[in-house]
Design a protein around this motif. Structure first.
Motif, PDB file in Angstrom:
ATOM      1  N   TRP A 161     -26.106  30.267  -5.398  1.00  0.00           N
ATOM      2  CA  TRP A 161     -27.601  30.504  -5.517  1.00  0.00           C
ATOM      3  C   TRP A 161     -27.415  31.496  -6.778  1.00  0.00           C
ATOM      4  O   TRP A 161     -28.403  30.740  -7.602  1.00  0.00           O
ATOM      5  N   LEU A 187     -23.646  24.206  -4.528  1.00  0.00           N
ATOM      6  CA  LEU A 187     -24.549  24.476  -3.166  1.00  0.00           C
ATOM      7  C   LEU A 187     -23.650  23.907  -1.549  1.00  0.00           C
ATOM      8  O   LEU A 187     -24.420  23.166  -0.892  1.00  0.00           O
ATOM      9  N   SER A 336     -35.305  29.972  -3.907  1.00  0.00           N
ATOM     10  CA  SER A 336     -35.432  29.890  -4.722  1.00  0.00           C
ATOM     11  C   SER A 336     -35.848  29.289  -6.279  1.00  0.00           C
ATOM     12  O   SER A 336     -36.834  28.271  -5.430  1.00  0.00           O
TER      13      SER A 336
END
Length: 420
Positions: A161, A187, A336
């Motif tokens: 992230w 990720l 995010s």
């Protein structure tokens, strides 16, 4: 029964510690509240450090949990820029780096996490960065602006992230960006390869170059400055700056030296706490990134590093310290923002825990919800540019519902109906 003669000490000046202090006062505690932080800044929130503040869209003062004057108004004693070097559990006291000793009736450890360091030659060069603290963001914000102005190159180690959010910020400034990642997709450890590919495509469209299946082995430089980053497959990437974004480790040294029970490092480590966030010492609690709590739904101990865990864990620990009945079993949550993509993720479903990924909506347009399932049970859900569905997704997870894959993937079927 808590009374005004008691002293509650909080070690850690982040969001969890600040919200715990706030909760003590909002719940009516009239004793001493002492908050000790090793940074000189007042407690602040970390998400803006890789998002709005890093992009120059938010002012520095916007990151703070409270106005500086709030602490005096709430009679919270601040010890900023101070390090706790040891805990004396027998005397119920913490020892500070300046040799001061502070006694406590109950103690909250909210020591957070620290960025993992690259163990390669060249990490001492001026252009090598981490992003965890406000001071890091202050520096990196200037670096990205300079790289953008001068068409400079940033190499990022790690496509998690932080790595991806900084990549997005760097491209927004105009810098050239290369991301080096040992897995096949970004990720991977969180989302698996099915959804990770979306982030490859998103960043590639914005000019980010990925080097998958590789790790950094050396940062080359001259006269103290970064010139290039080399990988274990023999590649060399031009670089003016390098960001190490390879994860964070819980700050457990203080707890370990005090003899508190720690979780297995292979499973994320952290300080072992029960569902009321109490450690193996009945007068010491832990919250936020450092706390490893057994989650009833996943039937395992989890340590969650994200903002929501600090936001909710600090107050939960505070109420437990006040003698309230507390069961901390919230579904993990984080969010995010990258370019024009905003997302929220609820749950926990790393590769190996799920057997199916179901998509609801249009993944090509990046307007969808992804669900991770195990034997039909919803383990996690992520809404991408789809809003006001987080509560329902979390209920699907916590209820143990097993809706069919067809109903999950059909946007014409209301999500709420799948709870029945």
């Amino acid at each position: 029964m808590v009374d005004a003669d008691q002293t509650f000490v909080i070690v850690g000046g982040g969001l969890a510690g600040a919200k715990a202090a706030e909760t003590f006062r909002s719940e009516g505690f009239t004793g001493r509240v002492i908050l000790i932080g090793d940074e000189r800044d007042h407690p602040y929130e970390r998400p803006p450090l890789s998002k709005g503040y890093l992009l120059g869209k938010e002012e520095r003062d916007s990151v703070f949990v409270h106005e500086p004057a709030w602490y005096a108004q709430a009679d919270v004693e601040l010890h900023l820029g101070q390090t706790v070097v040891s805990i004396d559990r027998v005397a119920k006291a913490v020892h500070l780096g300046d040799r001061a000793v502070i006694h406590y009736d109950k103690l909250l450890l909210a020591t957070g996490a620290e960025p993992r360091r690259l163990d390669v030659p060249g990490t001492g060069l001026v252009g090598v960065h981490h992003l965890r603290r406000l001071a890091h963001a202050d520096r990196l914000r200037q670096v990205l602006a300079t790289l953008g102005r001068d068409n400079g190159h940033l190499v990022i180690a790690g496509a998690g992230w932080i790595g991806l959010e900084v990549a997005a910020a760097a491209r927004t400034y105009g810098a050239e960006v290369t991301v080096v990642e040992p897995q096949a997709t970004p990720l991977h450890a969180v989302l698996g390869p099915e959804i990770g590919q979306m982030f490859t495509d998103l960043h590639a469209e914005h000019g980010v170059r990925f080097h998958f299946g590789a790790t950094l082995t050396e940062i080359a430089g001259q006269d103290g400055l970064v010139l290039a980053a080399r990988t274990d497959d023999g590649e060399e990437h031009p670089a003016h700056d390098v960001l190490a974004a390879i994860g964070a480790a819980p700050r457990t040294a203080l707890a370990e030296s005090a003899g508190l029970e720690l979780a297995d490092r292979a499973q994320g480590g952290g300080i072992v706490v029960d569902t009321s966030l109490r450690t193996s010492d009945p007068d010491i609690f832990a919250a936020g990134d450092v706390a490893a709590v057994h989650h009833p739904f996943y039937d395992m101990r989890l340590r969650v590093e994200h903002w929501a865990n600090a936001l909710n864990g600090g107050p939960a620990a505070a109420r437990a310290m006040l003698g309230h009945e507390v069961t901390y079993d919230r579904v993990p949550y984080f969010f995010s923002d990258q370019y024009d993509v905003g997302l929220e993720y609820s749950g926990w479903a790393p590769p190996g825990t799920y057997d199916q990924v179901v998509i609801r909506g249009d993944a090509g347009k990046r307007e969808f919800i992804a669900f991770w399932l195990s034997e039909g049970r919803v383990l996690a859900g992520m809404n991408v540019n789809v809003w006001d569905v987080t509560d329902t997704i979390q209920k699907l997870i916590s209820s143990g519902a097993r809706p069919s894959a067809d109903s999950l993937s059909d946007p014409s079927i209301p999500l709420e109906s799948l709870l029945q």
